[in-house]
Motif scaffolding. Sequence first.
Motif, PDB file in Angstrom:
ATOM      1  N   ARG A   1     -19.644   3.641 -11.138  1.00  0.00           N
ATOM      2  CA  ARG A   1     -19.028   2.617 -12.112  1.00  0.00           C
ATOM      3  C   ARG A   1     -19.113   2.800 -13.131  1.00  0.00           C
ATOM      4  O   ARG A   1     -20.513   3.924 -13.812  1.00  0.00           O
ATOM      5  N   ARG A   2     -18.601   2.804 -14.051  1.00  0.00           N
ATOM      6  CA  ARG A   2     -19.110   2.290 -15.898  1.00  0.00           C
ATOM      7  C   ARG A   2     -18.740   4.538 -16.347  1.00  0.00           C
ATOM      8  O   ARG A   2     -19.816   5.192 -16.910  1.00  0.00           O
ATOM      9  N   ARG A   3     -17.971   4.708 -15.133  1.00  0.00           N
ATOM     10  CA  ARG A   3     -17.739   6.275 -15.916  1.00  0.00           C
ATOM     11  C   ARG A   3     -16.161   6.682 -16.439  1.00  0.00           C
ATOM     12  O   ARG A   3     -15.750   7.781 -16.329  1.00  0.00           O
ATOM     13  N   GLY A   4     -15.376   5.613 -16.828  1.00  0.00           N
ATOM     14  CA  GLY A   4     -13.711   5.055 -17.079  1.00  0.00           C
ATOM     15  C   GLY A   4     -13.105   5.569 -15.875  1.00  0.00           C
ATOM     16  O   GLY A   4     -12.141   5.678 -16.608  1.00  0.00           O
ATOM     17  N   LEU A   5     -13.700   5.383 -14.403  1.00  0.00           N
ATOM     18  CA  LEU A   5     -12.896   5.628 -12.849  1.00  0.00           C
ATOM     19  C   LEU A   5     -11.650   4.873 -13.120  1.00  0.00           C
ATOM     20  O   LEU A   5     -10.324   4.997 -13.361  1.00  0.00           O
ATOM     21  N   ALA A   6     -11.998   3.400 -13.098  1.00  0.00           N
ATOM     22  CA  ALA A   6     -10.759   2.460 -12.918  1.00  0.00           C
ATOM     23  C   ALA A   6      -9.929   2.443 -14.133  1.00  0.00           C
ATOM     24  O   ALA A   6      -8.858   1.898 -13.998  1.00  0.00           O
ATOM     25  N   ARG A   7     -10.495   2.127 -15.458  1.00  0.00           N
ATOM     26  CA  ARG A   7      -9.513   2.904 -16.676  1.00  0.00           C
ATOM     27  C   ARG A   7      -8.917   3.696 -16.496  1.00  0.00           C
ATOM     28  O   ARG A   7      -7.078   3.636 -16.512  1.00  0.00           O
ATOM     29  N   ARG A   8      -8.642   5.110 -15.490  1.00  0.00           N
ATOM     30  CA  ARG A   8      -8.261   6.050 -15.615  1.00  0.00           C
ATOM     31  C   ARG A   8      -7.336   5.671 -14.515  1.00  0.00           C
ATOM     32  O   ARG A   8      -6.062   6.449 -14.386  1.00  0.00           O
ATOM     33  N   LEU A   9      -8.189   5.266 -13.459  1.00  0.00           N
ATOM     34  CA  LEU A   9      -6.848   4.363 -12.175  1.00  0.00           C
ATOM     35  C   LEU A   9      -5.910   3.456 -12.626  1.00  0.00           C
ATOM     36  O   LEU A   9      -4.738   3.853 -12.294  1.00  0.00           O
ATOM     37  N   VAL A  10      -6.121   2.579 -13.705  1.00  0.00           N
ATOM     38  CA  VAL A  10      -5.252   1.885 -13.980  1.00  0.00           C
ATOM     39  C   VAL A  10      -3.629   2.557 -14.704  1.00  0.00           C
ATOM     40  O   VAL A  10      -3.387   2.198 -14.384  1.00  0.00           O
ATOM     41  N   ALA A  11      -4.357   3.648 -16.075  1.00  0.00           N
ATOM     42  CA  ALA A  11      -3.505   4.566 -16.754  1.00  0.00           C
ATOM     43  C   ALA A  11      -2.299   4.820 -16.078  1.00  0.00           C
ATOM     44  O   ALA A  11      -1.716   4.914 -15.582  1.00  0.00           O
ATOM     45  N   GLU A  12      -2.632   5.084 -14.541  1.00  0.00           N
ATOM     46  CA  GLU A  12      -2.288   6.539 -13.141  1.00  0.00           C
ATOM     47  C   GLU A  12      -0.801   4.799 -13.312  1.00  0.00           C
ATOM     48  O   GLU A  12       0.669   5.554 -12.433  1.00  0.00           O
ATOM     49  N   LEU A  13      -1.658   3.963 -12.388  1.00  0.00           N
ATOM     50  CA  LEU A  13      -0.664   3.107 -12.162  1.00  0.00           C
ATOM     51  C   LEU A  13       0.568   2.349 -12.598  1.00  0.00           C
ATOM     52  O   LEU A  13       1.989   2.303 -12.441  1.00  0.00           O
TER      53      LEU A  13
ATOM     54  N   TYR B   1       6.295 -13.578 -11.810  1.00  0.00           N
ATOM     55  CA  TYR B   1       6.467 -12.930 -11.355  1.00  0.00           C
ATOM     56  C   TYR B   1       7.378 -12.560  -9.592  1.00  0.00           C
ATOM     57  O   TYR B   1       5.983 -12.642  -8.400  1.00  0.00           O
ATOM     58  N   PRO B   2       8.312 -12.429  -9.989  1.00  0.00           N
ATOM     59  CA  PRO B   2       8.109 -12.523  -8.453  1.00  0.00           C
ATOM     60  C   PRO B   2       8.550 -11.071  -8.223  1.00  0.00           C
ATOM     61  O   PRO B   2       8.728  -9.670  -8.472  1.00  0.00           O
ATOM     62  N   CYS B   3       8.972 -11.136  -6.585  1.00  0.00           N
ATOM     63  CA  CYS B   3       8.961 -10.032  -5.965  1.00  0.00           C
ATOM     64  C   CYS B   3       9.875  -8.714  -6.138  1.00  0.00           C
ATOM     65  O   CYS B   3      11.642  -9.003  -7.211  1.00  0.00           O
ATOM     66  N   GLY B   4      10.212  -7.839  -6.380  1.00  0.00           N
ATOM     67  CA  GLY B   4      10.743  -7.286  -6.924  1.00  0.00           C
ATOM     68  C   GLY B   4      11.477  -6.422  -7.916  1.00  0.00           C
ATOM     69  O   GLY B   4      11.253  -5.162  -8.594  1.00  0.00           O
ATOM     70  N   THR B   5      10.493  -7.100  -9.200  1.00  0.00           N
ATOM     71  CA  THR B   5      10.394  -6.827 -10.716  1.00  0.00           C
ATOM     72  C   THR B   5       8.920  -7.126 -11.472  1.00  0.00           C
ATOM     73  O   THR B   5       8.706  -6.783 -12.246  1.00  0.00           O
ATOM     74  N   THR B   6       8.448  -7.342 -10.095  1.00  0.00           N
ATOM     75  CA  THR B   6       6.997  -7.764 -10.655  1.00  0.00           C
ATOM     76  C   THR B   6       5.369  -6.146  -9.757  1.00  0.00           C
ATOM     77  O   THR B   6       6.433  -5.658  -8.333  1.00  0.00           O
ATOM     78  N   ALA B   7       5.249  -5.298 -11.170  1.00  0.00           N
ATOM     79  CA  ALA B   7       4.912  -4.281 -10.322  1.00  0.00           C
ATOM     80  C   ALA B   7       2.974  -5.426 -10.222  1.00  0.00           C
ATOM     81  O   ALA B   7       2.505  -5.871 -10.892  1.00  0.00           O
ATOM     82  N   GLN B   8       2.526  -5.712  -8.735  1.00  0.00           N
ATOM     83  CA  GLN B   8       1.319  -5.792  -8.613  1.00  0.00           C
ATOM     84  C   GLN B   8      -0.015  -4.804  -8.193  1.00  0.00           C
ATOM     85  O   GLN B   8       0.293  -4.151  -7.873  1.00  0.00           O
ATOM     86  N   LEU B   9      -0.803  -4.936  -9.351  1.00  0.00           N
ATOM     87  CA  LEU B   9      -2.047  -4.081  -9.577  1.00  0.00           C
ATOM     88  C   LEU B   9      -3.103  -4.923  -8.237  1.00  0.00           C
ATOM     89  O   LEU B   9      -3.614  -5.432  -8.209  1.00  0.00           O
ATOM     90  N   ARG B  10      -3.797  -3.493  -6.809  1.00  0.00           N
ATOM     91  CA  ARG B  10      -4.431  -4.288  -6.128  1.00  0.00           C
ATOM     92  C   ARG B  10      -5.507  -3.227  -5.499  1.00  0.00           C
ATOM     93  O   ARG B  10      -5.209  -2.205  -6.355  1.00  0.00           O
ATOM     94  N   ARG B  11      -5.841  -3.333  -5.079  1.00  0.00           N
ATOM     95  CA  ARG B  11      -6.972  -3.129  -4.161  1.00  0.00           C
ATOM     96  C   ARG B  11      -7.967  -2.019  -5.620  1.00  0.00           C
ATOM     97  O   ARG B  11      -7.950  -0.693  -5.314  1.00  0.00           O
ATOM     98  N   VAL B  12      -7.654  -2.065  -6.901  1.00  0.00           N
ATOM     99  CA  VAL B  12      -9.348  -1.428  -7.954  1.00  0.00           C
ATOM    100  C   VAL B  12     -10.104  -1.534  -8.288  1.00  0.00           C
ATOM    101  O   VAL B  12     -10.923  -2.272  -8.217  1.00  0.00           O
ATOM    102  N   TYR B  13     -10.645  -0.804  -6.681  1.00  0.00           N
ATOM    103  CA  TYR B  13     -12.143  -0.342  -6.436  1.00  0.00           C
ATOM    104  C   TYR B  13     -13.020   0.840  -6.885  1.00  0.00           C
ATOM    105  O   TYR B  13     -12.402   1.790  -6.408  1.00  0.00           O
ATOM    106  N   VAL B  14     -13.943   0.523  -7.440  1.00  0.00           N
ATOM    107  CA  VAL B  14     -14.281   1.428  -7.381  1.00  0.00           C
ATOM    108  C   VAL B  14     -16.286   1.340  -6.711  1.00  0.00           C
ATOM    109  O   VAL B  14     -17.272   0.461  -7.245  1.00  0.00           O
ATOM    110  N   ARG B  15     -16.959   2.785  -5.778  1.00  0.00           N
ATOM    111  CA  ARG B  15     -17.986   2.805  -5.855  1.00  0.00           C
ATOM    112  C   ARG B  15     -19.368   2.257  -6.701  1.00  0.00           C
ATOM    113  O   ARG B  15     -18.905   3.139  -7.449  1.00  0.00           O
ATOM    114  N   PRO B  16     -20.379   1.554  -6.306  1.00  0.00           N
ATOM    115  CA  PRO B  16     -21.461   0.778  -7.543  1.00  0.00           C
ATOM    116  C   PRO B  16     -21.641   2.113  -8.227  1.00  0.00           C
ATOM    117  O   PRO B  16     -21.847   2.138  -9.181  1.00  0.00           O
ATOM    118  N   GLU B  17     -21.909   2.896  -7.426  1.00  0.00           N
ATOM    119  CA  GLU B  17     -22.886   3.896  -8.096  1.00  0.00           C
ATOM    120  C   GLU B  17     -22.133   5.190  -8.726  1.00  0.00           C
ATOM    121  O   GLU B  17     -22.230   5.871  -9.369  1.00  0.00           O
TER     122      GLU B  17
END
Length: 201
Positions: free
Chosen positions: A117-129, A99-115
């Motif tokens: 979670r389980r509402r599909g936010l992480a999946r929606r965020l990852v889809a946008e990334l 996974y070399p720099c430049g051609t690799t998209a690294q996903l980072r900081r996919v964080y959801v406050r505990p209260e």
Amino acid sequence: MQVRDYCIRPAGPEDLDGARAVMLDTVYREFGSGYVPRWHRDIIDPAAAYLAPDRHTLLVATDGGNGGDGGGGEVVATAALDSRGPAHPPNPRHLAERYPCGTTAQLRRVYVRPEHRRRGLARRLVAELLAFAVADGGYRSVYLHTDPAVEGAEAFWRSLATVVHDERKEADGGQGIVHFDVPFDALLPAYLSPRPRTTGR
């Protein structure tokens, strides 16, 4: 149960304090590591890390409460992407080569406050990334790593991605981190295909 409304959008300068708070709360309360400069420098200056470079992005999810549109609300989740592959060290050499720099998209900081979670936010965020990575046109792979000690993290990523290295299986246990390859089309609608061509894999 009342449904909350969230707005997911690219972060602007006005969102950075809220995004930083979500990230710092996560590394202190859930990772237990606290702020470590060599790992978390992007948290302190997310504008330089994600807003300034054209090929990077930081997304936020804001909470509009019940019946709101999420606009202008509290930042309750973050997700970022940059063009830096996993560095060696501390990551295994074979991952840095794959996974070399430049051609690799690294996903980072996919964080959801505990209260929130389980509402599909992480999946929606990852889809946008992933949509952002496809639109860029220069990325050939999507990579991320996660700490399986964080509740729900490993199961979430296993539902979307393929494990390429589990450090827990190393003789010394490594850092205990699990590394993933994420398909470009893991969450993307069909009209955003075809997936960018991979090279050397």
